[in-house]
Scaffold this motif. Structure first.
Motif, PDB file in Angstrom:
ATOM      1  N   GLY A  51      20.930  30.490  33.203  1.00  0.00           N
ATOM      2  CA  GLY A  51      22.008  31.372  33.636  1.00  0.00           C
ATOM      3  C   GLY A  51      21.524  32.674  34.238  1.00  0.00           C
ATOM      4  N   VAL A  95      39.503  32.351  43.097  1.00  0.00           N
ATOM      5  CA  VAL A  95      39.662  31.946  41.711  1.00  0.00           C
ATOM      6  C   VAL A  95      39.889  30.445  41.600  1.00  0.00           C
ATOM      7  CG1 VAL A  95      41.257  32.095  39.799  1.00  0.00           C
ATOM      8  CG2 VAL A  95      40.417  34.159  40.856  1.00  0.00           C
ATOM      9  N   SER A 153      26.613  28.678  30.720  1.00  0.00           N
ATOM     10  CA  SER A 153      26.343  29.577  31.843  1.00  0.00           C
ATOM     11  C   SER A 153      27.306  29.385  33.004  1.00  0.00           C
ATOM     12  CB  SER A 153      24.921  29.355  32.365  1.00  0.00           C
ATOM     13  OG  SER A 153      24.003  29.543  31.340  1.00  0.00           O
ATOM     14  N   LEU A 156      30.628  31.327  33.151  1.00  0.00           N
ATOM     15  CA  LEU A 156      30.358  32.756  33.262  1.00  0.00           C
ATOM     16  C   LEU A 156      29.937  33.097  34.686  1.00  0.00           C
ATOM     17  CD1 LEU A 156      28.457  33.366  29.914  1.00  0.00           C
ATOM     18  CD2 LEU A 156      30.833  33.860  30.444  1.00  0.00           C
ATOM     19  N   LEU A 157      29.058  32.259  35.257  1.00  0.00           N
ATOM     20  CA  LEU A 157      28.606  32.521  36.621  1.00  0.00           C
ATOM     21  C   LEU A 157      29.774  32.430  37.597  1.00  0.00           C
ATOM     22  CD1 LEU A 157      25.247  30.540  36.629  1.00  0.00           C
ATOM     23  CD2 LEU A 157      25.527  32.999  36.701  1.00  0.00           C
ATOM     24  N   ALA A 159      32.917  32.991  36.975  1.00  0.00           N
ATOM     25  CA  ALA A 159      33.778  34.160  36.804  1.00  0.00           C
ATOM     26  C   ALA A 159      33.157  35.377  37.474  1.00  0.00           C
ATOM     27  CB  ALA A 159      34.005  34.436  35.325  1.00  0.00           C
ATOM     28  N   ILE A 160      31.847  35.520  37.314  1.00  0.00           N
ATOM     29  CA  ILE A 160      31.171  36.653  37.949  1.00  0.00           C
ATOM     30  C   ILE A 160      31.284  36.538  39.468  1.00  0.00           C
ATOM     31  CG2 ILE A 160      28.914  37.720  38.298  1.00  0.00           C
ATOM     32  CD1 ILE A 160      28.245  36.940  35.421  1.00  0.00           C
ATOM     33  N   SER A 162      33.635  35.069  41.237  1.00  0.00           N
ATOM     34  CA  SER A 162      34.988  35.408  41.689  1.00  0.00           C
ATOM     35  C   SER A 162      35.220  36.910  41.616  1.00  0.00           C
ATOM     36  CB  SER A 162      36.031  34.698  40.834  1.00  0.00           C
ATOM     37  OG  SER A 162      35.888  33.320  40.958  1.00  0.00           O
ATOM     38  N   ALA A 163      34.812  37.519  40.497  1.00  0.00           N
ATOM     39  CA  ALA A 163      35.058  38.946  40.323  1.00  0.00           C
ATOM     40  C   ALA A 163      34.333  39.748  41.392  1.00  0.00           C
ATOM     41  CB  ALA A 163      34.611  39.380  38.927  1.00  0.00           C
ATOM     42  N   ILE A 166      36.031  39.314  44.768  1.00  0.00           N
ATOM     43  CA  ILE A 166      37.256  40.108  44.926  1.00  0.00           C
ATOM     44  C   ILE A 166      36.901  41.567  45.190  1.00  0.00           C
ATOM     45  CG2 ILE A 166      39.253  41.001  43.672  1.00  0.00           C
ATOM     46  CD1 ILE A 166      39.451  38.166  42.423  1.00  0.00           C
ATOM     47  N   ILE A 167      35.878  42.049  44.475  1.00  0.00           N
ATOM     48  CA  ILE A 167      35.449  43.428  44.718  1.00  0.00           C
ATOM     49  C   ILE A 167      34.944  43.574  46.156  1.00  0.00           C
ATOM     50  CG2 ILE A 167      33.750  45.177  44.068  1.00  0.00           C
ATOM     51  CD1 ILE A 167      34.000  44.056  41.196  1.00  0.00           C
ATOM     52  N   ILE A 198      43.747  31.150  37.072  1.00  0.00           N
ATOM     53  CA  ILE A 198      42.456  31.555  36.495  1.00  0.00           C
ATOM     54  C   ILE A 198      41.951  30.528  35.488  1.00  0.00           C
ATOM     55  CG2 ILE A 198      41.320  33.313  35.108  1.00  0.00           C
ATOM     56  CD1 ILE A 198      42.808  35.345  36.664  1.00  0.00           C
ATOM     57  N   VAL A 202      38.598  28.206  35.576  1.00  0.00           N
ATOM     58  CA  VAL A 202      37.596  28.170  34.506  1.00  0.00           C
ATOM     59  C   VAL A 202      37.344  26.716  34.071  1.00  0.00           C
ATOM     60  CG1 VAL A 202      37.137  28.802  32.111  1.00  0.00           C
ATOM     61  CG2 VAL A 202      38.055  30.495  33.684  1.00  0.00           C
TER      62      VAL A 202
ATOM     63  N   PHE C  14      23.917  39.219  29.825  1.00  0.00           N
ATOM     64  CA  PHE C  14      24.467  38.259  30.787  1.00  0.00           C
ATOM     65  C   PHE C  14      25.820  37.736  30.307  1.00  0.00           C
ATOM     66  CE2 PHE C  14      24.702  33.587  31.598  1.00  0.00           C
ATOM     67  CZ  PHE C  14      25.099  33.662  32.920  1.00  0.00           C
ATOM     68  N   VAL C  17      28.435  40.402  30.610  1.00  0.00           N
ATOM     69  CA  VAL C  17      28.901  40.595  31.987  1.00  0.00           C
ATOM     70  C   VAL C  17      29.846  39.464  32.386  1.00  0.00           C
ATOM     71  CG1 VAL C  17      28.149  40.577  34.391  1.00  0.00           C
ATOM     72  CG2 VAL C  17      26.930  41.952  32.739  1.00  0.00           C
ATOM     73  N   GLY C  18      29.495  38.243  32.010  1.00  0.00           N
ATOM     74  CA  GLY C  18      30.339  37.103  32.337  1.00  0.00           C
ATOM     75  C   GLY C  18      31.716  37.228  31.714  1.00  0.00           C
ATOM     76  N   ILE C  19      31.741  37.637  30.453  1.00  0.00           N
ATOM     77  CA  ILE C  19      33.033  37.768  29.784  1.00  0.00           C
ATOM     78  C   ILE C  19      33.816  38.935  30.389  1.00  0.00           C
ATOM     79  CG2 ILE C  19      34.104  38.370  27.588  1.00  0.00           C
ATOM     80  CD1 ILE C  19      31.951  36.638  26.254  1.00  0.00           C
ATOM     81  N   ALA C  21      33.691  39.816  33.454  1.00  0.00           N
ATOM     82  CA  ALA C  21      34.240  39.331  34.725  1.00  0.00           C
ATOM     83  C   ALA C  21      35.502  38.518  34.469  1.00  0.00           C
ATOM     84  CB  ALA C  21      33.200  38.485  35.447  1.00  0.00           C
ATOM     85  N   LEU C  22      35.464  37.665  33.442  1.00  0.00           N
ATOM     86  CA  LEU C  22      36.650  36.874  33.094  1.00  0.00           C
ATOM     87  C   LEU C  22      37.805  37.803  32.713  1.00  0.00           C
ATOM     88  CD1 LEU C  22      35.745  33.782  30.931  1.00  0.00           C
ATOM     89  CD2 LEU C  22      37.202  33.894  32.933  1.00  0.00           C
ATOM     90  N   MET C  24      38.226  40.862  33.648  1.00  0.00           N
ATOM     91  CA  MET C  24      38.735  41.538  34.839  1.00  0.00           C
ATOM     92  C   MET C  24      39.681  40.610  35.584  1.00  0.00           C
ATOM     93  SD  MET C  24      36.820  42.463  38.364  1.00  0.00           S
ATOM     94  CE  MET C  24      37.856  42.264  39.809  1.00  0.00           C
ATOM     95  N   LEU C  25      39.270  39.319  35.718  1.00  0.00           N
ATOM     96  CA  LEU C  25      40.137  38.377  36.414  1.00  0.00           C
ATOM     97  C   LEU C  25      41.478  38.285  35.695  1.00  0.00           C
ATOM     98  CD1 LEU C  25      37.704  35.475  37.323  1.00  0.00           C
ATOM     99  CD2 LEU C  25      38.609  37.246  38.800  1.00  0.00           C
ATOM    100  N   VAL C  29      43.342  40.949  38.023  1.00  0.00           N
ATOM    101  CA  VAL C  29      43.701  40.089  39.143  1.00  0.00           C
ATOM    102  C   VAL C  29      44.978  39.318  38.867  1.00  0.00           C
ATOM    103  CG1 VAL C  29      42.935  38.127  40.513  1.00  0.00           C
ATOM    104  CG2 VAL C  29      41.324  39.910  39.897  1.00  0.00           C
ATOM    105  N   SER C  30      45.119  38.827  37.633  1.00  0.00           N
ATOM    106  CA  SER C  30      46.288  38.003  37.375  1.00  0.00           C
ATOM    107  C   SER C  30      47.369  38.819  36.705  1.00  0.00           C
ATOM    108  CB  SER C  30      45.921  36.821  36.483  1.00  0.00           C
ATOM    109  OG  SER C  30      45.948  37.208  35.141  1.00  0.00           O
TER     110      SER C  30
END
Lengths: 260, 267, 155
Positions: A51, A95, A153, A156-157, A159-160, A162-163, A166-167, A198, A202, C14, C17-19, C21-22, C24-25, C29-30
């Motif tokens: 990851g 997403v 992983s 999480l990847l 989601a990162i 997508s986030a 969007i940024i 969302i 996922v 890591f 950060v992943g969580i 990001a989730l 934030m979404l 976002v939603s």
């Protein structure tokens, strides 16, 4: 003619045999997963190599994909006077589709190929065999932690990805093209649903993580133990993963968004 | 009673016979060598003994247990008492020398880390690599890698060790070191050793008993001295490394003279 | 062992950060950010025609969001659409004789329900029915009516 049919038959039999071995292999991995919770540090180390090492490519690609979406979306939407909808366009496409799919393709290229090469190399240097002779089951000790790490992983990847995307779109849309930031976010929030969009994204990324890691580990474990065989297995991992991701994406999309 | 009893062993790879009716007894506390030309399935034999492959016919008994009738967990129990030294060493490349030797201890025992440290250092001391314990396997020479693998193979104090081609590709010094180590390990720890090799001189030096394997069968067996005196021409050719004999120098086919008189092949 | 520790720290970061990001979404976002539906109360309204109204569409009063559409069913007796609305709990003083209409946000936008407050002293309670409703404007009908009246006027 007969020859052609025969070779087709042989190919079919070979494919089914591999599929069968792949499923047995999966069963064996799944049987090894409960034991991992007692030794979770094994998984943590693999999350690092699967990851964390994929993070850079995901961050950069996500940012650029988002920025391109922002530019392209703006140019299309502005013709309809609907540039305020840029947020919706970007968030839904990232997403629902691009986040899970593109990050899974990148994951297959970065982590999947590395997994295949690593396992293939361990096989060709007799490390797996050696472990077996030390009464350590290599599938439980080596393969299952990597599988688990891939499963953790990948979402999480995605989601990162997508986030960050969007940024990136926001930076281009608001900073460069002057879309109103309030409209960008509020329209996005109004139209993006947590469960429908969302969570489905996922779920997609979990499925992709499962399949890509499975393919990568199986190809490595099944590789001909020579450097040529490992090279070929690595190529197969990337190609088969890409097919599996895109094919499954269609099936999942049809199941999730088909009845709207 | 011998430690390993192989009876009427048959093994096929595809249609090719690797073993056809092989009988071998391996005595406790002795060094038994299994020798033969390349490609006679010597490594396959070790994998059969270790239960990694299944014979098509015949039985292999280790310490009175039929290896291929054991359940998975019993087989794993048995393997804990077997050490195996692979040709490449088969060290785990992502672990240091120290962690490699500690690996079987950590996997199979609940010993505290301080005790594992003592045991690992002891084993590494025995192979002379205690001060190399923080190196990565990629930093070791081939001979050193095999010595580390040997330390790892004896970490669980097994009853036997199988050596797969331990001398191949070694310079004379590390060859001598390995010969010496195998001999010493065997005597000091009361091990039973099986050495698979085609290096005649080194193997004959340490082996108490030798089996000569060719074409899927045992050609000859006996002590090194007996084999040197063997009347069989094949044995003589193998033991002395003669280029021509029962195993011909030339690949089977028509005579050279006949080929020269057939220029039409170039037409 | 030192290397072990730093790996664990990096992996921990890591995962965090992943969580994040989730998260934030989910929040930014939603629409999960305004998820107060569960705590509210439910009222129903019957419409002759709901046009393109969807479940989870917003319900507003004077432009302020006061609830969401929870479900849409067809009443088997009257053949009208029966819409259940989840009202947010802080809006508990909406008069009993409030009327509901279906509007469209912008020309092509999503449809939503707009409430107009009545004058009763009594307030809407869980399970109440809004009686005064106005159906959605269906564009074809509007155009049809327009043409019809135009033709009548010409004569």
């Amino acid at each position: 003619m007969i020859k052609l049919i025969r070779s087709l038959g042989r190919w079919g039999l070979g494919t089914f045999e591999r599929l069968g071995r792949g499923h047995l292999f999966l069963m064996h991995i799944l049987a090894g997963i409960p034991g991992l919770f007692l030794r979770f540090s094994l998984v943590i180390h693999q999350v690092y190599s699967v990851g964390v090492l994929s993070l850079l490519i995901i961050l950069i690609s996500g940012l650029f994909v988002g920025m391109v979406l922002g530019l392209q979306g703006y140019n299309t939407l502005v013709d309809f006077g609907a540039e305020e909808s840029l947020g919706v366009l970007v968030s839904l496409s990232l997403v629902r589709e691009l986040g899970p799919v593109v990050s899974a393709l990148l994951f297959a290229g970065r982590a999947g190929s590395a997994l295949t090469a690593e396992i293939g190399l361990m096989k060709s240097t007799e490390q797996l065999s050696g472990m077996e002779m030390m009464a350590v089951d290599p599938i439980r000790r080596v393969i299952a932690p990597r599988f688990m790490a891939g499963l953790i992983s990948m979402p999480l990847l995605a989601a990162i990805f997508s986030a960050v995307g969007i940024i990136g779109a926001f930076l281009v849309g608001h900073g460069l093209l002057g879309v109103d930031d309030g409209a960008f976010w509020s329209q996005m929030q109004a139209k993006t649903d947590f469960y429908d969009d969302i969570m489905n994204g996922v779920i997609k990324s979990v499925v992709f993580g499962f399949v890509v890691t499975w393919i990568a580990l199986f190809e490595g474990h099944d590789a001909t133990p020579t450097s040529e065989g490992v090279g070929r297995a690595t190529t197969r991992t990337v190609v088969h993963s890409a097919f599996a991701i895109l094919g499954l994406d269609f099936v999942l999309t049809a199941l999730m968004f088909g009845d709207e | 009673m011998p430690l390993i009893k192989i009876r009427d062993l048959h093994f096929y790879r595809g249609n090719r016979a690797i073993f056809e009716g092989v009988n071998i007894d391996i005595e406790r506390g002795k060094v038994t060598a299994i020798m033969g030309p390349s490609g006679t399935g010597k490594t396959t034999l070790l994998k059969l003994i270790g239960g990694q492959l299944r014979p098509d016919k015949g039985t292999i008994e280790v310490d009175g247990q039929n290896v291929h009738k054991l359940s998975r967990s019993d087989l794993y129990e048995l393997r804990k008492r077997m050490g195996m030294l692979f040709q490449s060493g088969a060290l785990l490349t992502d672990l240091t020398v120290y962690d490699n030797v500690a690996f079987p201890l950590r996997e199979h025992t609940d010993l505290p880390e301080s005790m594992i440290r003592d045991l690992v250092l002891m084993k590494l001391q025995a192979v002379g690599l205690r001060n190399a314990r923080n190196l990565q396997p990629s930093e070791l020479s081939g001979g050193m890698a095999r010595r580390v693998a040997l330390a790892r193979a004896v970490a669980l104090e097994p009853m036997m060790i199988m050596y797969d081609e331990p001398f191949t590709g070694q310079d004379p010094i590390s060859m001598g070191t390995l010969v010496n180590l195998i001999h010493r390990m065997n005597d000091a720890m009361g091990l039973t050793s099986i050495v698979v090799s085609h290096d005649v001189a080194e193997t004959a030096e340490i082996a108490d008993y030798i089996y000569l394997l060719s074409g899927g069968k045992i050609i000859e067996h006996g002590s090194p001295v007996q084999l040197r005196r063997s009347g069989s021409q094949w044995v003589q050719q193998f033991m002395q490394g003669l280029p021509d004999g029962p195993v011909p120098f030339h690949y089977a086919g028509p005579e050279f003279k006949e080929d020269l008189l057939k220029p039409e092949e170039y037409a | 062992m030192m290397q072990n520790k730093s790996t664990e720290i990096i992996v921990g970061m890591f995962v965090a950060v992943g969580i994040a990001a989730l998260f934030m979404l989910a929040m930014k976002v939603s629409n999960l950010g305004d998820f107060t539906d569960e705590a509210g109360y439910q009222v129903t309204a019957e419409f002759e025609n709901i046009g393109g109204l969807k479940v989870r569409a917003p319900v507003t009063m004077a432009g302020v969001r006061v609830g969401r559409v929870a479900s849409i069913n067809l009443d088997p007796m009257t053949y009208n659409a029966e819409v259940t609305i989840n009202m947010y709990s802080q809006f508990d003083n909406i008069p009993y004789d409030t009327s509901a209409s279906i509007y469209t946000a912008g020309l092509l936008g999503e449809q939503y329900i707009g409430l107009v407050a009545g004058a009763e002293e009594e307030f809407l309670q869980d399970g109440d029915v809004i009686d005064l409703t106005q159906p959605a404007l269906v564009l074809e009908q509007v155009i049809g009516q327009f043409l019809y009246s135009k033709a009548e006027g010409d004569e």
